[in-house]
Design a protein around this motif. Structure first.
Motif, PDB file in Angstrom:
ATOM      1  N   ILE A 161     -24.658  10.976 -23.032  1.00  0.00           N
ATOM      2  CA  ILE A 161     -23.603  11.845 -22.351  1.00  0.00           C
ATOM      3  C   ILE A 161     -23.688  11.692 -20.609  1.00  0.00           C
ATOM      4  CG2 ILE A 161     -22.817  14.246 -21.754  1.00  0.00           C
ATOM      5  CD1 ILE A 161     -23.372  14.597 -24.746  1.00  0.00           C
ATOM      6  N   ILE A 162     -25.215  11.703 -20.274  1.00  0.00           N
ATOM      7  CA  ILE A 162     -25.277  11.281 -18.863  1.00  0.00           C
ATOM      8  C   ILE A 162     -24.717  10.084 -18.446  1.00  0.00           C
ATOM      9  CG2 ILE A 162     -26.895  11.114 -16.951  1.00  0.00           C
ATOM     10  CD1 ILE A 162     -28.504  13.342 -18.324  1.00  0.00           C
ATOM     11  N   LEU A 163     -24.832   9.058 -19.379  1.00  0.00           N
ATOM     12  CA  LEU A 163     -24.574   7.715 -18.942  1.00  0.00           C
ATOM     13  C   LEU A 163     -22.975   7.674 -18.913  1.00  0.00           C
ATOM     14  CD1 LEU A 163     -27.094   5.412 -20.769  1.00  0.00           C
ATOM     15  CD2 LEU A 163     -26.980   5.913 -18.272  1.00  0.00           C
ATOM     16  N   THR A 164     -22.300   8.358 -19.640  1.00  0.00           N
ATOM     17  CA  THR A 164     -21.045   8.216 -19.936  1.00  0.00           C
ATOM     18  C   THR A 164     -20.327   8.972 -18.681  1.00  0.00           C
ATOM     19  OG1 THR A 164     -21.327   8.795 -22.351  1.00  0.00           O
ATOM     20  CG2 THR A 164     -18.959   9.141 -21.286  1.00  0.00           C
ATOM     21  N   LEU A 165     -20.953  10.098 -18.184  1.00  0.00           N
ATOM     22  CA  LEU A 165     -20.374  10.561 -17.034  1.00  0.00           C
ATOM     23  C   LEU A 165     -20.593   9.509 -15.871  1.00  0.00           C
ATOM     24  CD1 LEU A 165     -21.850  14.242 -17.504  1.00  0.00           C
ATOM     25  CD2 LEU A 165     -19.355  13.407 -17.943  1.00  0.00           C
ATOM     26  N   GLN A 166     -21.776   8.952 -15.830  1.00  0.00           N
ATOM     27  CA  GLN A 166     -22.202   8.041 -14.678  1.00  0.00           C
ATOM     28  C   GLN A 166     -21.118   6.934 -14.789  1.00  0.00           C
ATOM     29  OE1 GLN A 166     -26.440   7.470 -14.966  1.00  0.00           O
ATOM     30  NE2 GLN A 166     -26.442   8.160 -12.800  1.00  0.00           N
ATOM     31  N   GLU A 167     -20.796   6.551 -15.695  1.00  0.00           N
ATOM     32  CA  GLU A 167     -19.768   5.476 -15.761  1.00  0.00           C
ATOM     33  C   GLU A 167     -18.416   5.918 -15.127  1.00  0.00           C
ATOM     34  OE1 GLU A 167     -19.082   3.917 -19.817  1.00  0.00           O
ATOM     35  OE2 GLU A 167     -21.176   3.889 -19.995  1.00  0.00           O
ATOM     36  N   LEU A 168     -18.051   7.259 -15.101  1.00  0.00           N
ATOM     37  CA  LEU A 168     -16.880   7.879 -14.536  1.00  0.00           C
ATOM     38  C   LEU A 168     -17.014   8.195 -13.166  1.00  0.00           C
ATOM     39  CD1 LEU A 168     -15.617  10.217 -17.543  1.00  0.00           C
ATOM     40  CD2 LEU A 168     -14.542   7.934 -16.623  1.00  0.00           C
ATOM     41  N   ASP A 169     -18.359   7.881 -12.559  1.00  0.00           N
ATOM     42  CA  ASP A 169     -18.543   8.199 -11.073  1.00  0.00           C
ATOM     43  C   ASP A 169     -18.915   9.729 -10.887  1.00  0.00           C
ATOM     44  OD1 ASP A 169     -19.252   6.334  -9.514  1.00  0.00           O
ATOM     45  OD2 ASP A 169     -17.340   5.816  -8.632  1.00  0.00           O
ATOM     46  N   ILE A 170     -19.270  10.301 -12.095  1.00  0.00           N
ATOM     47  CA  ILE A 170     -19.629  11.703 -11.869  1.00  0.00           C
ATOM     48  C   ILE A 170     -21.334  11.617 -11.807  1.00  0.00           C
ATOM     49  CG2 ILE A 170     -19.474  14.122 -13.164  1.00  0.00           C
ATOM     50  CD1 ILE A 170     -16.773  12.821 -14.365  1.00  0.00           C
ATOM     51  N   ASN A 171     -21.839  11.960 -10.830  1.00  0.00           N
ATOM     52  CA  ASN A 171     -22.964  12.160 -10.759  1.00  0.00           C
ATOM     53  C   ASN A 171     -23.776  13.272 -10.446  1.00  0.00           C
ATOM     54  OD1 ASN A 171     -23.608   9.382 -10.951  1.00  0.00           O
ATOM     55  ND2 ASN A 171     -22.445   9.015  -8.865  1.00  0.00           N
ATOM     56  N   LYS A 172     -22.615  14.412 -10.524  1.00  0.00           N
ATOM     57  CA  LYS A 172     -23.206  15.801 -10.140  1.00  0.00           C
ATOM     58  C   LYS A 172     -22.785  16.596 -11.410  1.00  0.00           C
ATOM     59  CE  LYS A 172     -23.171  18.522  -6.281  1.00  0.00           C
ATOM     60  NZ  LYS A 172     -22.741  18.928  -4.978  1.00  0.00           N
ATOM     61  N   PHE A 173     -23.616  17.184 -11.924  1.00  0.00           N
ATOM     62  CA  PHE A 173     -23.252  18.135 -13.190  1.00  0.00           C
ATOM     63  C   PHE A 173     -24.359  19.226 -13.274  1.00  0.00           C
ATOM     64  CE2 PHE A 173     -26.171  16.013 -15.424  1.00  0.00           C
ATOM     65  CZ  PHE A 173     -26.062  14.564 -15.225  1.00  0.00           C
ATOM     66  N   LYS A 174     -24.176  20.027 -14.188  1.00  0.00           N
ATOM     67  CA  LYS A 174     -24.897  21.433 -14.522  1.00  0.00           C
ATOM     68  C   LYS A 174     -25.354  21.431 -16.102  1.00  0.00           C
ATOM     69  CE  LYS A 174     -21.830  23.739 -11.477  1.00  0.00           C
ATOM     70  NZ  LYS A 174     -22.638  24.591 -10.427  1.00  0.00           N
ATOM     71  N   PHE A 175     -26.439  21.800 -15.898  1.00  0.00           N
ATOM     72  CA  PHE A 175     -26.848  22.202 -17.320  1.00  0.00           C
ATOM     73  C   PHE A 175     -26.937  23.609 -17.418  1.00  0.00           C
ATOM     74  CE2 PHE A 175     -30.310  18.360 -17.174  1.00  0.00           C
ATOM     75  CZ  PHE A 175     -29.370  17.688 -17.842  1.00  0.00           C
ATOM     76  N   VAL A 176     -26.378  24.116 -18.504  1.00  0.00           N
ATOM     77  CA  VAL A 176     -26.243  25.590 -18.804  1.00  0.00           C
ATOM     78  C   VAL A 176     -27.436  26.056 -19.466  1.00  0.00           C
ATOM     79  CG1 VAL A 176     -25.005  27.204 -20.245  1.00  0.00           C
ATOM     80  CG2 VAL A 176     -23.698  25.351 -19.196  1.00  0.00           C
ATOM     81  N   THR A 177     -27.965  27.046 -18.854  1.00  0.00           N
ATOM     82  CA  THR A 177     -29.281  27.623 -19.144  1.00  0.00           C
ATOM     83  C   THR A 177     -29.131  29.212 -19.295  1.00  0.00           C
ATOM     84  OG1 THR A 177     -29.979  27.637 -16.939  1.00  0.00           O
ATOM     85  CG2 THR A 177     -30.658  25.917 -18.171  1.00  0.00           C
ATOM     86  N   SER A 178     -30.366  29.997 -19.896  1.00  0.00           N
ATOM     87  CA  SER A 178     -30.186  31.116 -19.675  1.00  0.00           C
ATOM     88  C   SER A 178     -31.425  31.749 -18.911  1.00  0.00           C
ATOM     89  CB  SER A 178     -30.625  32.036 -21.150  1.00  0.00           C
ATOM     90  OG  SER A 178     -31.667  31.444 -21.500  1.00  0.00           O
ATOM     91  N   LEU A 179     -31.272  32.674 -18.631  1.00  0.00           N
ATOM     92  CA  LEU A 179     -32.350  33.231 -17.533  1.00  0.00           C
ATOM     93  C   LEU A 179     -33.588  33.524 -18.057  1.00  0.00           C
ATOM     94  CD1 LEU A 179     -32.692  33.670 -14.256  1.00  0.00           C
ATOM     95  CD2 LEU A 179     -32.132  35.764 -14.616  1.00  0.00           C
ATOM     96  N   GLN A 180     -34.734  33.183 -17.367  1.00  0.00           N
ATOM     97  CA  GLN A 180     -36.035  33.444 -17.909  1.00  0.00           C
ATOM     98  C   GLN A 180     -36.819  33.807 -16.485  1.00  0.00           C
ATOM     99  OE1 GLN A 180     -38.048  29.852 -19.157  1.00  0.00           O
ATOM    100  NE2 GLN A 180     -39.656  30.966 -19.977  1.00  0.00           N
ATOM    101  N   ALA A 181     -37.756  34.921 -16.556  1.00  0.00           N
ATOM    102  CA  ALA A 181     -38.403  35.478 -15.461  1.00  0.00           C
ATOM    103  C   ALA A 181     -39.335  34.595 -15.035  1.00  0.00           C
ATOM    104  CB  ALA A 181     -39.160  36.738 -15.993  1.00  0.00           C
ATOM    105  N   LYS A 182     -39.352  34.393 -13.815  1.00  0.00           N
ATOM    106  CA  LYS A 182     -40.305  33.444 -12.903  1.00  0.00           C
ATOM    107  C   LYS A 182     -41.588  33.889 -13.113  1.00  0.00           C
ATOM    108  CE  LYS A 182     -39.888  30.862  -8.682  1.00  0.00           C
ATOM    109  NZ  LYS A 182     -38.799  30.621  -7.589  1.00  0.00           N
ATOM    110  N   PRO A 183     -42.663  33.060 -13.316  1.00  0.00           N
ATOM    111  CA  PRO A 183     -43.863  33.129 -13.365  1.00  0.00           C
ATOM    112  C   PRO A 183     -44.561  33.392 -11.865  1.00  0.00           C
ATOM    113  CG  PRO A 183     -43.618  31.066 -14.006  1.00  0.00           C
ATOM    114  CD  PRO A 183     -42.357  31.687 -13.720  1.00  0.00           C
ATOM    115  N   GLU A 184     -45.564  34.281 -11.584  1.00  0.00           N
ATOM    116  CA  GLU A 184     -46.052  34.291 -10.103  1.00  0.00           C
ATOM    117  C   GLU A 184     -47.458  33.825 -10.084  1.00  0.00           C
ATOM    118  OE1 GLU A 184     -44.528  34.534  -7.451  1.00  0.00           O
ATOM    119  OE2 GLU A 184     -42.715  35.184  -8.626  1.00  0.00           O
TER     120      GLU A 184
END
Lengths: 184, 171
Positions: A161-184
């Motif tokens: 999928i990333i390669l497909t997007l790159q072929e279309l000159d789309i080099n910026k995209f997002k990964f959808v994630t859910s929030l997790q607490a940040k470890p300190e």
């Protein structure tokens, strides 16, 4: 009693106004957790959902945009859609069939649709996802692309999928994630 | 259950039958209404989803533009290969790699990234190479580790090469 009743109705009003009914999602995806706090935009968005099995689904926010997208698909693939089919297309948040199967999908009953959607072809000989993203970008040039993949998905599918997007000159995209607490 | 409560207004006084009707209490049994209200509250509370999903921004280099290729010193590149079953292999530089195996635990790859970037004066460049048997989750975890690691770290995503596979096998 009166006080409790007042409270109950206050809460009821609040939840009624705060609720936003989302159309049920078609793709069965468990998103991975991350510490990233950037919110997913609610408009101008193209979502590529990928199930654990590797089936790719295409979704676009906004009924107007979806309507325009179907016009683009119609002219690109020389398929004509009736106004009922078009209306149905604006209602579904995402779909996962080859473009040739889109018409039967829009005509099918809701209960039949689940097993009809086996994913959009992404192989190098017939990369319909590329065409769809291209058409969607024409429809709404502002639209950002989000990849919503299942956490147990094998990486090569993501790479395709990333390669497909790159072929279309789309080099910026997002990964959808859910929030997790940040470890300190 | 729902009935108009009419007998409470001055029932004890008695005698003046007609007038009692006029001064009848207007109190209504509100129990069913409240029941319904709470039922609806429960329904809306359970169906509401406040959490809008988060996103992670990813930038890939432009493939078509050769002029903007950057040369980066070997000493500040770290190659991270994501293997199967959540394993992580990493090495510094290119010429004489010493491949090390680690994982996504607290003292794992993040510690390695932090230690290496602490030594360097410039940014550390991490090249992430997810292997064929790695999962999408591994990539997201790796990006996360880089985002939270202290120090100046940049990253890029690349695909795994035969040499990398050879290195892992001979480890």
């Amino acid at each position: 009693m009166t006080a409790m009743c007042d409270m109950a109705f206050l809460l009821l009003t609040f939840f009624m106004l705060a609720t936003k009914f989302k159309a049920p999602e078609v793709a069965d995806v468990t998103i991975p957790a991350s510490f990233s706090k950037n919110k997913l935009p609610e408009s101008d968005l193209i979502v590529l959902s990928v199930e654990k099995s590797g089936a790719v689904f295409f979704g676009m926010e906004g009924e107007v945009d979806r309507g325009k997208l179907l016009d683009q698909i119609a002219s690109r693939y020389k398929i004509s859609y009736t106004s009922a089919e078009k209306k149905e297309f604006t209602r579904i948040p995402e779909f996962g069939t080859a473009i040739s199967d889109l018409k039967p999908l829009l005509r099918a009953t809701k209960s039949d649709r689940g097993r009809m959607q086996k994913g959009i072809p992404v192989d190098s000989t017939n990369n319909e996802l590329k065409e769809l993203v291209k058409l969607a970008k024409w429809t709404n040039p502002k639209a950002e692309i989000a990849i919503k993949a299942d956490l147990d998905l094998d990486y090569p599918v993501v790479e395709t999928i990333i390669l497909t997007l790159q072929e279309l000159d789309i080099n910026k995209f997002k990964f959808v994630t859910s929030l997790q607490a940040k470890p300190e | 259950m729902a009935e108009l409560n009419t007998d409470s207004g001055g029932g004890r006084r008695g005698g003046k039958g007609r007038k009692r009707n006029n001064s009848a209490s207007t109190k209504i049994d509100m129990t069913p209404m409240v029941d319904l209200a709470f039922l609806l509250i429960t329904f809306f509370m359970l169906t509401t989803s406040f959490s809008q999903p988060q996103t992670m921004e990813v930038n890939m280099p432009d493939k078509t533009d050769d002029d903007r290729k950057m040369e980066i010193k070997e000493s500040r590149t770290m190659t991270v290969i994501l293997g199967e079953e959540d394993k992580v292999y990493w090495y510094m530089g290119y010429q004489h790699p010493e491949v090390q195996e680690t994982d996504f635990a607290e003292q794992g790859i993040r510690r390695a990234v932090e230690q290496k970037s602490a030594i360097l004066k410039e940014d550390l460049v991490v090249i992430i190479k997810p292997g064929k048997k790695s999962k999408y989750r591994n990539l997201v975890d790796m990006l996360d580790e880089i985002h939270i690691a202290k120090g100046n770290v940049r990253y890029s995503i690349s695909s795994v090469s035969d040499r990398d596979l050879e290195l892992i096998r001979n480890k």
